[in-house]
Design a protein around this motif. Sequence first.
Motif, PDB file in Angstrom:
ATOM      1  N   VAL A  59       0.903  -0.820  -0.198  1.00 36.58           N
ATOM      2  CA  VAL A  59       0.296  -0.040  -0.074  1.00 36.58           C
ATOM      3  C   VAL A  59       1.055   1.077  -0.043  1.00 36.58           C
ATOM      4  CG1 VAL A  59      -0.045   0.049   2.766  1.00 36.58           C
ATOM      5  CG2 VAL A  59      -2.495   1.264   0.711  1.00 36.58           C
ATOM      6  N   SER A  60       0.237   2.356   0.160  1.00 35.20           N
ATOM      7  CA  SER A  60       1.254   3.604  -1.018  1.00 35.20           C
ATOM      8  C   SER A  60       0.267   4.739  -1.024  1.00 35.20           C
ATOM      9  CB  SER A  60       2.224   3.434  -2.101  1.00 35.20           C
ATOM     10  OG  SER A  60       1.404   3.230  -2.983  1.00 35.20           O
ATOM     11  N   TYR A  61       0.655   5.982  -0.750  1.00 39.94           N
ATOM     12  CA  TYR A  61       0.074   6.736  -0.840  1.00 39.94           C
ATOM     13  C   TYR A  61       0.932   8.184  -1.877  1.00 39.94           C
ATOM     14  CZ  TYR A  61      -2.602  11.957  -0.540  1.00 39.94           C
ATOM     15  OH  TYR A  61      -3.351  12.396  -0.418  1.00 39.94           O
ATOM     16  N   ASP A  62      -0.337   8.571  -2.847  1.00 41.96           N
ATOM     17  CA  ASP A  62       0.266   9.102  -3.480  1.00 41.96           C
ATOM     18  C   ASP A  62      -0.386  10.703  -4.216  1.00 41.96           C
ATOM     19  OD1 ASP A  62       0.150  10.700  -6.338  1.00 41.96           O
ATOM     20  OD2 ASP A  62       0.096   8.560  -7.901  1.00 41.96           O
ATOM     21  N   ARG A  63       1.335  11.438  -3.229  1.00 48.97           N
ATOM     22  CA  ARG A  63       0.512  12.786  -2.977  1.00 48.97           C
ATOM     23  C   ARG A  63       0.278  13.642  -3.855  1.00 48.97           C
ATOM     24  NH1 ARG A  63       3.876  13.953   2.243  1.00 48.97           N
ATOM     25  NH2 ARG A  63       4.521  12.102   2.925  1.00 48.97           N
TER      26      ARG A  63
ATOM     27  N   ARG B 270      -4.193   9.884  -3.567  1.00 47.94           N
ATOM     28  CA  ARG B 270      -4.667   8.443  -3.681  1.00 47.94           C
ATOM     29  C   ARG B 270      -4.430   7.983  -2.989  1.00 47.94           C
ATOM     30  NH1 ARG B 270      -8.625   7.056  -7.543  1.00 47.94           N
ATOM     31  NH2 ARG B 270      -9.308   9.069  -9.593  1.00 47.94           N
ATOM     32  N   VAL B 271      -5.048   6.940  -2.125  1.00 48.29           N
ATOM     33  CA  VAL B 271      -4.185   5.220  -2.063  1.00 48.29           C
ATOM     34  C   VAL B 271      -4.624   4.689  -2.700  1.00 48.29           C
ATOM     35  CG1 VAL B 271      -4.304   4.114   0.356  1.00 48.29           C
ATOM     36  CG2 VAL B 271      -5.658   5.971   0.543  1.00 48.29           C
ATOM     37  N   ALA B 272      -3.041   3.658  -3.059  1.00 51.62           N
ATOM     38  CA  ALA B 272      -3.147   3.006  -3.874  1.00 51.62           C
ATOM     39  C   ALA B 272      -2.997   1.479  -2.762  1.00 51.62           C
ATOM     40  CB  ALA B 272      -1.843   3.205  -4.633  1.00 51.62           C
ATOM     41  N   VAL B 273      -3.405   0.721  -3.244  1.00 47.65           N
ATOM     42  CA  VAL B 273      -3.276  -0.822  -3.110  1.00 47.65           C
ATOM     43  C   VAL B 273      -3.119  -1.924  -3.910  1.00 47.65           C
ATOM     44  CG1 VAL B 273      -5.094  -2.434  -1.277  1.00 47.65           C
ATOM     45  CG2 VAL B 273      -4.991  -0.344  -0.801  1.00 47.65           C
ATOM     46  N   GLU B 274      -1.984  -2.381  -3.736  1.00 48.91           N
ATOM     47  CA  GLU B 274      -1.485  -3.844  -4.549  1.00 48.91           C
ATOM     48  C   GLU B 274      -2.345  -4.645  -3.908  1.00 48.91           C
ATOM     49  OE1 GLU B 274       1.908  -3.988  -6.022  1.00 48.91           O
ATOM     50  OE2 GLU B 274       2.744  -2.004  -5.771  1.00 48.91           O
ATOM     51  N   LEU B 275      -2.859  -6.325  -4.384  1.00 48.26           N
ATOM     52  CA  LEU B 275      -3.622  -6.926  -4.148  1.00 48.26           C
ATOM     53  C   LEU B 275      -2.741  -8.422  -4.467  1.00 48.26           C
ATOM     54  CD1 LEU B 275      -6.869  -6.234  -5.513  1.00 48.26           C
ATOM     55  CD2 LEU B 275      -5.890  -6.041  -3.094  1.00 48.26           C
TER      56      LEU B 275
ATOM     57  N   LEU C 215     -10.282   9.749   6.711  1.00 46.59           N
ATOM     58  CA  LEU C 215      -9.408  10.807   6.230  1.00 46.59           C
ATOM     59  C   LEU C 215      -9.205  11.846   5.257  1.00 46.59           C
ATOM     60  CD1 LEU C 215      -8.398   7.085   4.404  1.00 46.59           C
ATOM     61  CD2 LEU C 215      -7.550   7.990   6.481  1.00 46.59           C
ATOM     62  N   GLU C 216     -10.460  12.597   5.824  1.00 44.92           N
ATOM     63  CA  GLU C 216     -11.327  13.139   4.565  1.00 44.92           C
ATOM     64  C   GLU C 216      -9.975  14.615   5.035  1.00 44.92           C
ATOM     65  OE1 GLU C 216     -12.703  11.831   7.333  1.00 44.92           O
ATOM     66  OE2 GLU C 216     -15.178  11.820   6.921  1.00 44.92           O
ATOM     67  N   GLY C 217      -9.418  15.243   6.071  1.00 43.03           N
ATOM     68  CA  GLY C 217      -9.123  16.300   6.451  1.00 43.03           C
ATOM     69  C   GLY C 217      -7.436  15.792   6.795  1.00 43.03           C
ATOM     70  N   ALA C 218      -6.934  14.703   6.449  1.00 44.12           N
ATOM     71  CA  ALA C 218      -5.570  14.200   6.911  1.00 44.12           C
ATOM     72  C   ALA C 218      -4.869  15.022   5.830  1.00 44.12           C
ATOM     73  CB  ALA C 218      -5.619  12.735   6.706  1.00 44.12           C
ATOM     74  N   SER C 219      -2.963  15.490   6.404  1.00 44.61           N
ATOM     75  CA  SER C 219      -2.218  15.661   5.561  1.00 44.61           C
ATOM     76  C   SER C 219      -1.857  14.889   4.356  1.00 44.61           C
ATOM     77  CB  SER C 219      -1.060  16.237   6.550  1.00 44.61           C
ATOM     78  OG  SER C 219      -1.046  15.464   7.004  1.00 44.61           O
ATOM     79  N   ASP C 220      -1.126  14.996   3.891  1.00 44.73           N
ATOM     80  CA  ASP C 220      -0.183  13.929   2.981  1.00 44.73           C
ATOM     81  C   ASP C 220       1.239  13.142   3.929  1.00 44.73           C
ATOM     82  OD1 ASP C 220      -1.188  14.989   0.574  1.00 44.73           O
ATOM     83  OD2 ASP C 220       0.220  16.013  -0.138  1.00 44.73           O
ATOM     84  N   ASP C 221       1.183  14.284   4.983  1.00 38.62           N
ATOM     85  CA  ASP C 221       2.031  12.995   6.026  1.00 38.62           C
ATOM     86  C   ASP C 221       1.520  11.720   6.632  1.00 38.62           C
ATOM     87  OD1 ASP C 221       4.406  14.190   4.422  1.00 38.62           O
ATOM     88  OD2 ASP C 221       4.738  15.023   6.839  1.00 38.62           O
ATOM     89  N   GLU C 222       0.335  12.544   7.237  1.00 35.60           N
ATOM     90  CA  GLU C 222       0.004  11.151   7.971  1.00 35.60           C
ATOM     91  C   GLU C 222      -1.239  10.412   6.829  1.00 35.60           C
ATOM     92  OE1 GLU C 222      -2.697  14.349  11.670  1.00 35.60           O
ATOM     93  OE2 GLU C 222      -3.133  14.774   9.038  1.00 35.60           O
ATOM     94  N   LEU C 223      -1.341  11.191   6.187  1.00 34.42           N
ATOM     95  CA  LEU C 223      -1.701   9.372   4.900  1.00 34.42           C
ATOM     96  C   LEU C 223      -0.584   8.865   4.635  1.00 34.42           C
ATOM     97  CD1 LEU C 223      -4.416  11.925   2.715  1.00 34.42           C
ATOM     98  CD2 LEU C 223      -5.027  10.094   4.231  1.00 34.42           C
ATOM     99  N   ALA C 224       0.247   8.731   3.843  1.00 37.50           N
ATOM    100  CA  ALA C 224       1.159   7.784   3.274  1.00 37.50           C
ATOM    101  C   ALA C 224       1.147   7.306   4.986  1.00 37.50           C
ATOM    102  CB  ALA C 224       2.975   9.157   3.491  1.00 37.50           C
ATOM    103  N   SER C 225       1.338   7.151   5.847  1.00 36.83           N
ATOM    104  CA  SER C 225       2.162   6.482   6.566  1.00 36.83           C
ATOM    105  C   SER C 225       1.613   5.237   7.599  1.00 36.83           C
ATOM    106  CB  SER C 225       1.506   7.270   8.733  1.00 36.83           C
ATOM    107  OG  SER C 225       1.270   8.005   8.887  1.00 36.83           O
TER     108      SER C 225
ATOM    109  N   LEU D 261      -3.480   8.466  12.995  1.00 36.15           N
ATOM    110  CA  LEU D 261      -5.178   8.696  12.562  1.00 36.15           C
ATOM    111  C   LEU D 261      -6.688   8.563  12.988  1.00 36.15           C
ATOM    112  CD1 LEU D 261      -5.161   9.885   8.204  1.00 36.15           C
ATOM    113  CD2 LEU D 261      -5.054  10.731  10.060  1.00 36.15           C
ATOM    114  N   ASP D 262      -5.773   6.744  13.681  1.00 35.25           N
ATOM    115  CA  ASP D 262      -6.609   6.002  14.780  1.00 35.25           C
ATOM    116  C   ASP D 262      -7.899   5.303  13.701  1.00 35.25           C
ATOM    117  OD1 ASP D 262      -8.060   3.882  16.303  1.00 35.25           O
ATOM    118  OD2 ASP D 262      -8.604   5.592  17.898  1.00 35.25           O
ATOM    119  N   VAL D 263      -7.352   5.488  12.185  1.00 38.73           N
ATOM    120  CA  VAL D 263      -8.349   4.898  11.439  1.00 38.73           C
ATOM    121  C   VAL D 263      -8.041   3.444  10.563  1.00 38.73           C
ATOM    122  CG1 VAL D 263      -9.169   5.515   9.009  1.00 38.73           C
ATOM    123  CG2 VAL D 263      -8.751   6.936  10.338  1.00 38.73           C
TER     124      VAL D 263
END
Length: 133
Positions: free
Chosen positions: A29-33, A37-42, A58-68, A83-85
């Motif tokens: 899984v990765s986040y494309d800044r 988008r969050v990209a998930v390889e299956l 995830l609506e208001g999260a920063s790029d750094d938060e989404l990338a982790s 984010l506890d998500v």
Amino acid sequence: MAELSDQEIEAAEARGRLVRQAEPRASAVSYDRRQKRVAVELTNGATFAFPAQLAQGLEGASDDELASVEILGNGYGLHWEQLDVDLSIPGLLAGMFGTRSHMARHAGQTRSAAKAAAARANGAKGGRPRKTA
């Protein structure tokens, strides 16, 4: 509770192996800044991506938060510690980006030419009819 036989245990383990082979799970899984988008390889070789703003939490999260983001439970979930998500892979693949109430709130926000035309036509008729008791 009755004790399970060795044969019943082996049959359950075999069913579990079949499910693990058949169900798509996250392998990476990765986040494309750039695309947000969050990209998930299956595990089945497919890739699934979704806009982070669609997912509850995830609506208001920063790029750094989404990338982790990290993979949970043998690939059955995604987790953002800061984010506890937590989101499930089967749920995401089914188009569920949060709870029912979250999905209902976002369902009405879709914009299209047809929806705008219907709203204008309804407004020309005096708007939404009043509820009667």
